[in-house]
Design an enzyme around this catalytic site. Structure first.
Site, PDB file in Angstrom:
ATOM      1  N   LYS A  57       0.787  -1.226   0.000  1.00  0.00           N
ATOM      2  CA  LYS A  57       0.000   0.000   0.000  1.00  0.00           C
ATOM      3  C   LYS A  57       0.830   1.293   0.000  1.00  0.00           C
ATOM      4  O   LYS A  57       0.333   2.343  -0.414  1.00  0.00           O
ATOM      5  CB  LYS A  57      -0.946   0.013   1.200  1.00  0.00           C
ATOM      6  CG  LYS A  57      -2.128  -0.953   1.069  1.00  0.00           C
ATOM      7  CD  LYS A  57      -3.131  -0.446   0.063  1.00  0.00           C
ATOM      8  CE  LYS A  57      -4.441  -1.216   0.142  1.00  0.00           C
ATOM      9  NZ  LYS A  57      -5.486  -0.627  -0.707  1.00  0.00           N
ATOM     10  N   SER A 312       0.149 -10.090  -0.480  1.00  0.00           N
ATOM     11  CA  SER A 312      -0.036  -8.635  -0.448  1.00  0.00           C
ATOM     12  C   SER A 312       0.336  -7.970   0.864  1.00  0.00           C
ATOM     13  O   SER A 312       0.628  -6.775   0.897  1.00  0.00           O
ATOM     14  CB  SER A 312      -1.491  -8.286  -0.785  1.00  0.00           C
ATOM     15  OG  SER A 312      -2.371  -8.910   0.140  1.00  0.00           O
TER      16      SER A 312
END
Length: 331
Positions: A57, A312
């Site tokens: 992110k 992720s």
């Protein structure tokens, strides 16, 4: 109509990589032997859990915040997040020395809240509000309107999508073989839209598979209905991928690039979390194992192939261990 018109350009993603290369880690693409043996293929893991903020992110957040004007920087920036975007946002605020405010849902794991405070330091304040990401997002947008601040979206923004797309650039830069299948988690669609755009242009033969938790199938439902649907209720357990509605920018890109969306039961996710920890010493968060958890559904198709799974994130709160064990046992 499927065309490259609905994609983020490969050039803009490469430019984002140049912008980010001294800020975020170029994470490893590693062959995972236990998974390769299990499925009779070559399974490579893209380890975004090894970022400083333990998720991809920071790529999108930094790419977006660094693109705003000087006058906008002085006003300050705001984001809403269930956790990982907030950490990337906080890290970016500290790097760029910009004041930021984070709106997070009340159930956000304490580990993620503490991490936001750590990465943001004096540059970031936190407000816990609402029960879901969507609740926090509404509060963040209202605050921006009231105080004339700049919103930094977690996924539905071109600059954010460009930043997340650099994961795809790194995969293709590092891959020594042609990639047959790429599995990636889907929440709001920022990662899948960015990576999907880059692969569609640079590795069009790779089959791209999106994976969502069964309890929050926002992109799956959108694909099925060929339009964005707001889900009335979601299971918030997979907090990194639990949204009630996907992005208006990300949906058409994902529709154009992903072969299909698979759903994985939350209990299966928990079982895999425990297996990766116990057998491979990998600390992964629920959203982080979505791509690996979907391999069973493609077991016959991936035999003998080269497969990449994007891990992720690794922001898992140890206080959730009992719930993870319980869900795994029930599954």
């Amino acid at each position: 109509m499927k065309s490259n018109e609905k994609l983020i350009s490969a050039t803009s993603i490469e430019q984002a990589y140049d912008r980010l290369k001294t800020i975020v880690s170029h994470t490893p693409l590693k062959l995972n032997q236990p998974l390769s043996d299990k499925y009779g293929c070559n399974v490579y893991l893209k380890r975004e859990d090894m970022q400083l903020v333990r998720s991809y992110k920071s790529r999108g957040a930094y790419n977006k915040i660094s693109s705003i004007t000087e006058s906008e920087r002085k006003k300050g920036v705001v984001c809403a997040s269930a956790g990982n975007h907030a950490q990337g946002f906080a890290f970016s605020c500290a790097q760029l020395q910009i004041q930021g405010k984070v709106f997070m849902p009340v159930p956000t794991p304490k580990q993620k809240i503490a991490a936001v405070q750590h990465f943001g330091g004096l540059y970031v304040s936190i407000e816990l509000t609402g029960d879901t990401f969507d609740d926090a997002s509404k509060a963040a947008h209202a605050y921006c309107l009231q105080h004339d601040k700049v919103i930094i979206p977690p996924f539905d923004d071109l600059k954010v999508i460009e930043g997340q797309g650099t994961v795809g650039y790194e995969i293709l830069k590092d891959a020594e073989v042609a990639i047959d299948y790429l599995f990636m988690p889907v929440g709001g669609g920022g990662l899948s839209a960015g990576v999907g755009s880059y692969f569609k242009q640079q590795s069009p033969k790779t089959k791209l598979i999106g994976v969502e938790p069964s309890g929050a199938p926002a992109m799956f439902i959108a694909f099925k209905n060929d339009k964005i649907i707001t889900l009335d209720k979601i299971d918030k357990f997979v907090d990194g991928a639990a949204v009630q509605q996907v992005g208006s920018l990300t949906f058409p890109i994902c529709k154009n690039t992903l072969k299909e969306i698979l759903l994985v039961d939350e209990g299966k996710i928990c079982t895999l979390l425990l297996e990766l920890y116990n057998k491979q010493a990998m600390v992964v968060e629920p959203a982080g194992v979505l791509s690996i958890a979907a391999l069973d559904q493609y077991a016959d198709k991936i035999k003998g192939k080269n497969v990449v799974c994007i891990v992720s994130g690794g922001n898992n709160d140890i206080l959730r261990t009992e719930e993870i064990k319980e869900r795994s046992m029930l599954y």
